[in-house]
Write an enzyme that holds these catalytic residues in place. Sequence first.
Site, PDB file in Angstrom:
ATOM      1  N   HIS A  82       0.849  -1.193   0.000  1.00 38.03           N
ATOM      2  CA  HIS A  82       0.000   0.000   0.000  1.00 38.03           C
ATOM      3  C   HIS A  82       0.883   1.240   0.000  1.00 38.03           C
ATOM      4  CE1 HIS A  82      -3.372   2.680   0.751  1.00 38.03           C
ATOM      5  NE2 HIS A  82      -2.567   3.315   1.574  1.00 38.03           N
ATOM      6  N   ASP A 161     -15.390   2.281   7.396  1.00 40.00           N
ATOM      7  CA  ASP A 161     -14.306   3.200   7.046  1.00 40.00           C
ATOM      8  C   ASP A 161     -14.756   4.194   5.982  1.00 40.00           C
ATOM      9  OD1 ASP A 161     -11.535   4.196   6.810  1.00 40.00           O
ATOM     10  OD2 ASP A 161     -11.663   3.254   4.833  1.00 40.00           O
ATOM     11  N   ARG A 168     -15.054  12.505   8.151  1.00 40.73           N
ATOM     12  CA  ARG A 168     -13.799  13.186   8.533  1.00 40.73           C
ATOM     13  C   ARG A 168     -13.423  14.240   7.505  1.00 40.73           C
ATOM     14  NH1 ARG A 168     -10.000   8.497   8.377  1.00 40.73           N
ATOM     15  NH2 ARG A 168      -8.395  10.096   8.647  1.00 40.73           N
ATOM     16  N   SER A 183      -7.781   3.448   9.123  1.00 39.49           N
ATOM     17  CA  SER A 183      -8.450   3.476   7.822  1.00 39.49           C
ATOM     18  C   SER A 183      -7.672   2.646   6.798  1.00 39.49           C
ATOM     19  CB  SER A 183      -8.576   4.930   7.340  1.00 39.49           C
ATOM     20  OG  SER A 183      -9.088   4.973   6.025  1.00 39.49           O
ATOM     21  N   LYS A 187      -8.552  -1.664   5.448  1.00 34.25           N
ATOM     22  CA  LYS A 187      -8.756  -2.086   4.056  1.00 34.25           C
ATOM     23  C   LYS A 187      -7.784  -3.197   3.667  1.00 34.25           C
ATOM     24  CE  LYS A 187      -8.772   2.236   2.337  1.00 34.25           C
ATOM     25  NZ  LYS A 187      -9.193   3.245   3.306  1.00 34.25           N
TER      26      LYS A 187
END
Length: 433
Positions: A82, A161, A168, A183, A187
Amino acid sequence: MRMVDLIAKKRDGYALTNEEIQFIINGYTNGDIPDYQMSAFAMAVFFQGMTEEETTALTMAMVHSGDVIDLSKINGIKVDKHSTGGVGDTTTLVLGPLVASVGVPVAKMSGRGLGHTGGTIDKLESVPGFHVEIDNDEFIQLVNKNKIAVIGQTGNLTPADKKLYALRDVTATVNSIPLIASSIMSKKIAAGADAIVLDVKTGAGAFMKELDGAKQLAKAMVEIGKRVGRKTMAIISDMSQPLGYAIGNALEVKEAIDTLKGQGPDDLEELCLTLGSHMVYLAEKASSLEEARAMLEKAIRDGDALETFKTFLRAQGGDASVVDDPSKLPQAKYQFELEASEDGYVEEIVADEVGTAAMLLGAGRATKESTIDLAVGLVLRKKVGDEVKKGESLVTIYSNTEHVDEVKQKLINSIRISPNRVTRPTLIYDKIS
């Protein structure tokens, strides 16, 4: 339990229990807890922070708010990567086939981009015929056969999320380490990975502009991974200027092909080899990072990485001949050069502003409804530290309209030239395991 009591508890700096956090996430996901109370809770977390135990509990509550992907039928250790985002971040296009070519299964779930350029799926769809609309059984079959496949994100992955992030975004509570870390990790964990390699960006084009913030975020995510039994490592890399040279969709695919041939930009290749080494090591295909890197370098040198990319494209309906003939990728109608107005050295290329220039051309989405032009974008001809002569090209603009004055002005404002020699920026600041 009452939500108002839990808001007050967090506001006053006390740690919440696993059960209390589960109550909040369940209640918010199913609509029992209204936005105004969740906003107050997010603001309390923003100011008071969370313990490692709380952040992990929040992550797992969001994981279990929706589907959890089961990749157990895929042979071997599944390693996911990621990146916290950036400009010209072509790493996934290179890393997927590169790591797969040495036997590491890459079962990638990707999304479409909202920002400077498209996401990984948008970029891959620059290849004629390529598609990600495959069912879960075919996805698993392709990874077992070819070691790589990419599928679109399921609609019900971490719905808590998605809902919390949207809130947010409009309540000035995005920039909170526990909320960002939970968050991202929710995922990745829900997507079924056994191990996770994180590329945490820092600099003008990154979410975390300051190095200290990037380090805090990386450590928080690695800690979550460790606590829930996922082997996790993080690299902190530079995004003060765009990564590589290409910013756009088809343009980045071409740059990925060049990199898999061993002819790509030095910074993109180095980052991919570093991240890839960690992926190979976590997958237990190598006994050290050094051995893993040597395997990847050999895969590029011998052409195995490039062949794996062709196989991957072909398996998902793509025209693999684009690898040998990139002119088959979408082509922009016009090219314009942005020339240097003076001699000197490139001192600064403001990554996020250059990204915005690419989006103005149509390379990215300003809103979810925007249509991406896969052909357009920018190719940098100089990077920070490079010498430049007056009249030399700094950037090539690929456009489907002749009206690029706004784009040119944005680029002029984003690139600064100094009369003095300039040190090239550090690419990799830290590694956290």
